[in-house]
Design a protein around this motif. Structure first.
Motif, short mmCIF file in Angstrom:
data_model
loop_
_atom_site.label_atom_id
_atom_site.label_comp_id
_atom_site.label_asym_id
_atom_site.label_seq_id
_atom_site.Cartn_x
_atom_site.Cartn_y
_atom_site.Cartn_z
N UNK A 7 0.84 -1.19 0.00
CA UNK A 7 0.00 0.00 0.00
C UNK A 7 0.88 1.24 0.00
N UNK A 8 0.61 2.15 -0.92
CA UNK A 8 1.32 3.43 -0.80
C UNK A 8 0.32 4.54 -0.52
N UNK A 9 0.67 5.34 0.45
CA UNK A 9 -0.24 6.40 0.89
C UNK A 9 0.53 7.69 1.07
N UNK A 10 -0.19 8.77 1.36
CA UNK A 10 0.51 10.04 1.58
C UNK A 10 1.07 10.11 3.00
N UNK A 11 0.48 9.36 3.94
CA UNK A 11 0.98 9.41 5.31
C UNK A 11 1.33 7.99 5.79
N UNK A 12 2.41 7.49 5.36
CA UNK A 12 2.71 6.09 5.68
C UNK A 12 2.85 5.81 7.17
N UNK A 67 -8.85 -0.95 2.47
CA UNK A 67 -9.04 0.30 1.73
C UNK A 67 -10.03 1.20 2.48
N UNK A 68 -11.10 0.58 2.90
CA UNK A 68 -12.15 1.32 3.59
C UNK A 68 -11.61 2.00 4.85
N UNK A 69 -10.85 1.22 5.60
CA UNK A 69 -10.30 1.71 6.86
C UNK A 69 -9.38 2.91 6.65
N UNK A 70 -8.53 2.80 5.65
CA UNK A 70 -7.59 3.89 5.39
C UNK A 70 -8.33 5.15 4.98
N UNK A 71 -9.31 4.98 4.10
CA UNK A 71 -10.03 6.14 3.59
C UNK A 71 -10.85 6.79 4.71
N UNK A 72 -11.44 5.95 5.53
CA UNK A 72 -12.22 6.47 6.65
C UNK A 72 -11.36 7.35 7.55
N UNK A 73 -10.11 7.04 7.65
CA UNK A 73 -9.21 7.81 8.50
C UNK A 73 -8.47 8.90 7.74
N UNK A 74 -9.02 9.23 6.61
CA UNK A 74 -8.51 10.37 5.82
C UNK A 74 -7.06 10.16 5.34
N UNK A 75 -6.75 8.97 5.07
CA UNK A 75 -5.43 8.71 4.49
C UNK A 75 -5.62 8.48 3.01
N UNK A 76 -4.90 9.23 2.22
CA UNK A 76 -5.08 9.10 0.76
C UNK A 76 -4.27 7.91 0.23
N UNK A 77 -4.99 7.06 -0.42
CA UNK A 77 -4.35 5.84 -0.92
C UNK A 77 -4.04 5.99 -2.40
N UNK A 78 -2.81 5.86 -2.77
CA UNK A 78 -2.52 5.95 -4.21
C UNK A 78 -2.47 4.57 -4.88
N UNK A 79 -2.13 3.56 -4.13
CA UNK A 79 -2.22 2.23 -4.75
C UNK A 79 -2.31 1.12 -3.72
N UNK A 80 -3.03 0.06 -4.09
CA UNK A 80 -3.06 -1.15 -3.27
C UNK A 80 -2.74 -2.32 -4.21
N UNK A 108 -2.04 3.08 12.54
CA UNK A 108 -3.46 2.76 12.47
C UNK A 108 -3.66 1.25 12.28
N UNK A 109 -2.95 0.73 11.29
CA UNK A 109 -3.16 -0.68 10.92
C UNK A 109 -2.66 -1.64 12.00
N UNK A 110 -1.62 -1.19 12.70
CA UNK A 110 -1.07 -2.06 13.74
C UNK A 110 -2.09 -2.38 14.81
N UNK A 111 -3.07 -1.46 14.99
CA UNK A 111 -4.06 -1.68 16.04
C UNK A 111 -5.27 -2.46 15.53
N UNK A 112 -5.35 -2.69 14.24
CA UNK A 112 -6.50 -3.44 13.71
C UNK A 112 -6.31 -4.94 13.93
#
Ligand SMILES: Nc1ncnc2c1ncn2[C@@H]1O[C@H](COP(=O)(O)OP(=O)(O)OP(=O)(O)O)[C@@H](O)[C@H]1O
Ligand SMILES: [Mg+2]
Lengths: 303, 281
Positions: free
Chosen positions: A229-234, A270-283, A240-244
């Motif tokens: 996954x590449x995002x703007x705020x890695x 994908x849903x989780x990242x977007x919900x937390x306002x993290x912009x996802x450029x690719x999965x 975030x993901x570590x706690x899921x």
């Protein structure tokens, strides 16, 4: 069961090259026999083709024991072991004729048919001496399929071929298995090849079988479905993901998140990242046999 | 059985498709006419003093020297020179396939190792027979054509004079026996060829054995007498036997059986070795 080995072992002088191998190949499978250089793939294949005698153990071809059923059974087997060596001083056609005749009988038409399949028809009358390595490899494949075998054993069938040739041979293998219900046993150290072509596989290292089974199953069972996954705020995404709870493992390297999770959970990611306002450029999901293979071979050598 | 015959046919095709097979034929085809022409031009000096005294004490019409006599002397090449052509091919029959890696394809066909080795052995025999008979036909035929025919004078235990027709029959018998002798050489080379994975080893190996046993066969040392029956070279001279009167059939038969035993032993050892051999090339 087309092919079954029972504790098949081979010792050369003091080196145990194949040890207690138990392979099972059933009708219709394309079985990939995977292993690094020197793992014992060719040695195993030589034993299956009775070129060398096992030190201990045995194997069955078409349900019959190798010792008792004699060589007759090989009329149903097409094979190519290691380099495709032919009689250099004879033409391609003559070479196939000699080998085909020993199988019983071979018609000229069939010879030209298989030469056409491997695109050597116009070179049929040339001496094999004048062939390039790739052409000899193709001729080797022609030789293996010429007598309409029920089992084809190929040792690194695509070695030395150009990309186009590799694709042709892979397609050929798949179509043989589909159209003629042929069982294929092929060795390779190219994982990608096995992943693309094979339905089943076995991994061998240092003469020992590490795992065997259906390619898809082996992949599913493992946690080597890596989703990149590449995002703007890695960094934030990592925390975030570590706690899921549905994320098995997550790591950050080179600004790319490597997430281990089951395929079903990928939409959640994908849903989780977007919900937390993290912009996802690719999965990008990677089901890499490569990783799987390396991990197995590595853990084996760590032991 | 049928498969063995079929394999024999294809093994023969292989042998006669190889360049090295023709080295012997070509050499003979060039050398024999050359020798005959030289003899015709410059004459032939018979080394035997007995022969000379014979020529001095009797009055001969013409000369003793004709094509048949030269052919008779030429049979001496069968001892050490000619076997080279046999070994060159027979030494390669098994080892050549090992070295080239073609056994990998051949032996994965539904043919047993026994059938493979037998068909190859038969093909080797075919080549041996062909080249020995070729030498015979060449030397006698070209000899008569170039130098001329006539009666054959042979110094055996006395003087043997054979009229041309009779002499030709004796040559035929001699060359058939020579085929058998050379088959022993071929069988030994074949055995070495089965062990080796390159074709130079069998050539050198067979030659070493031939030369050593010839030396031992020829030496007149009492201590060696007891081992002579076990040297196959002791039976080599059987092809000169037809030029005695009367033809010593019993001796010939005994030699043929002895040579046959050597051939059988070499063949059987080859079979056993090959059936147990791991094909690693
Ligand atoms: N004739 C032989 N004598 C001794 N050792 C041998 C012999 N043949 C193979 N080996 C050893 O057996 C091991 C396995 O060889 P093998 O050819 O089966 O490997 P492989 O899996 O086919 O490798 P590759 O991918 O390089 O083809 C190697 O360590 C090799 O050195
Ligand atoms: Mg290999």
């Amino acid at each position: 069961m087309i092919l079954k080995t029972n504790n098949l072992s081979k010792r050369f002088k003091h080196r145990l090259v194949v040890s207690d191998l138990n392979l099972e190949v059933e009708k219709g499978q394309i079985f990939g026999f995977l292993g690094p250089n020197g793992a014992g793939k060719s040695t195993t294949i030589r034993m299956l083709l009775s070129l060398i005698a096992p030190t201990s153990g045995n194997f069955e071809l078409f349900g019959g024991d190798w010792k008792t059923q004699g060589k007759k059974v090989y009329s149903k087997v097409g094979a190519l072991v290691e380099a495709p060596d032919f009689y250099l001083y004879l033409s391609a056609e003559r070479n196939l004729k000699i080998l085909g005749e020993l199988n019983g009988w071979i018609s000229r038409n069939r010879i030209y048919e298989v030469l056409d399949i491997v695109r050597l028809k116009d070179r049929a009358r040339d001496k094999v001496k004048s062939f390039s390595h790739g052409m000899r490899q193709r001729l080797g494949i022609a030789q293996a399929i010429m007598c309409k075998p029920e089992l084809i054993i190929l040792d690194e069938p695509t070695s030395g071929l150009d990309p186009e040739g590799i694709k042709e041979i892979r397609d050929l293998i798949v179509s043989l298995s589909k159209d003629l219900e042929c069982t294929v046993f092929l060795s390779s150290h190219i994982l990608h090849e096995i992943e693309q072509v094979c339905t089943h596989m076995g991994i061998i290292d240092h003469g020992k079988l590490i795992v065997q089974g259906e390619v898809q199953n082996l992949l599913r069972e493992t946690d080597f479905f890596v989703t990149e996954v590449s995002t703007d705020k890695p960094q934030q995404a990592l925390n975030l993901l570590q706690s899921e709870p549905w994320v098995k493992k997550v790591a950050l390297s080179d600004e790319i998140l490597k997430v281990h999770l089951s395929a079903e959970c990928r939409p959640k990611l994908a849903e989780c990242l977007i919900r937390n306002k993290i912009r996802v450029s690719s999965i990008i999901p990677r089901t890499s046999l490569e990783d799987y293979y390396l991990s197995l071979v590595k853990s084996e050598s760590d032991k | 059985m049928f498969l063995t015959l079929k394999a024999f046919y294809w093994e023969s095709v292989k042998i006669f498709s190889k360049l090295r097979t023709y080295i012997g034929f070509i050499t003979i085809a060039i050398l024999i006419p050359m020798i005959m022409l030289l003899v015709r031009k410059y004459g032939f000096d018979i080394q035997s003093t007995a022969f000379r005294s014979l020529e001095n004490s009797f009055f001969f019409v013409g000369t003793l020297i004709n094509g048949l006599l030269i052919s008779y002397y030429l049979m001496n090449v069968l001892w050490v020179h000619f076997p080279f052509f046999i070994v060159l091919v027979a030494g390669d029959v098994m080892a050549g396939e090992g070295a080239a890696g073609t056994f990998r394809m051949l032996l994965t066909r539904p043919i047993s190792r026994f059938q493979v080795v037998t068909s190859k052995f038969l093909a080797t025999f075919l080549y041996t027979a062909a080249i020995v008979l070729f030498l015979g036909i060449c030397s006698v035929g070209v000899g008569i054509l170039v130098i001329g025919g006539g009666d054959l004078f042979v110094l055996d235990k006395g003087i043997l004079i054979l009229v041309q027709g009779e002499a030709l029959l004796r040559f035929l018998l001699a060359y058939i026996l020579a085929v058998w002798v050379q088959t022993t050489v071929a069988a030994l080379a074949f055995l070495f060829s089965t062990i080796s994975n390159n074709s130079v080893g069998p050539i050198i190996g067979t030659y070493a054995v031939i030369v050593v046993s010839l030396v031992l066969s020829v030496l007149r040392i009492d201590a060696l007498e007891s081992i002579k029956p076990y040297l196959f070279t002791s039976y080599f001279e059987v092809y000169f036997a037809p030029f005695s009167n009367p033809i010593p059939w019993h001796e010939i038969l005994s030699d043929v059986i002895h040579l046959g035993a050597f051939i059988l032993i070499f063949y059987l050892i080859s079979v056993v070795i090959f059936m147990r051999k791991d094909i690693c090339t």
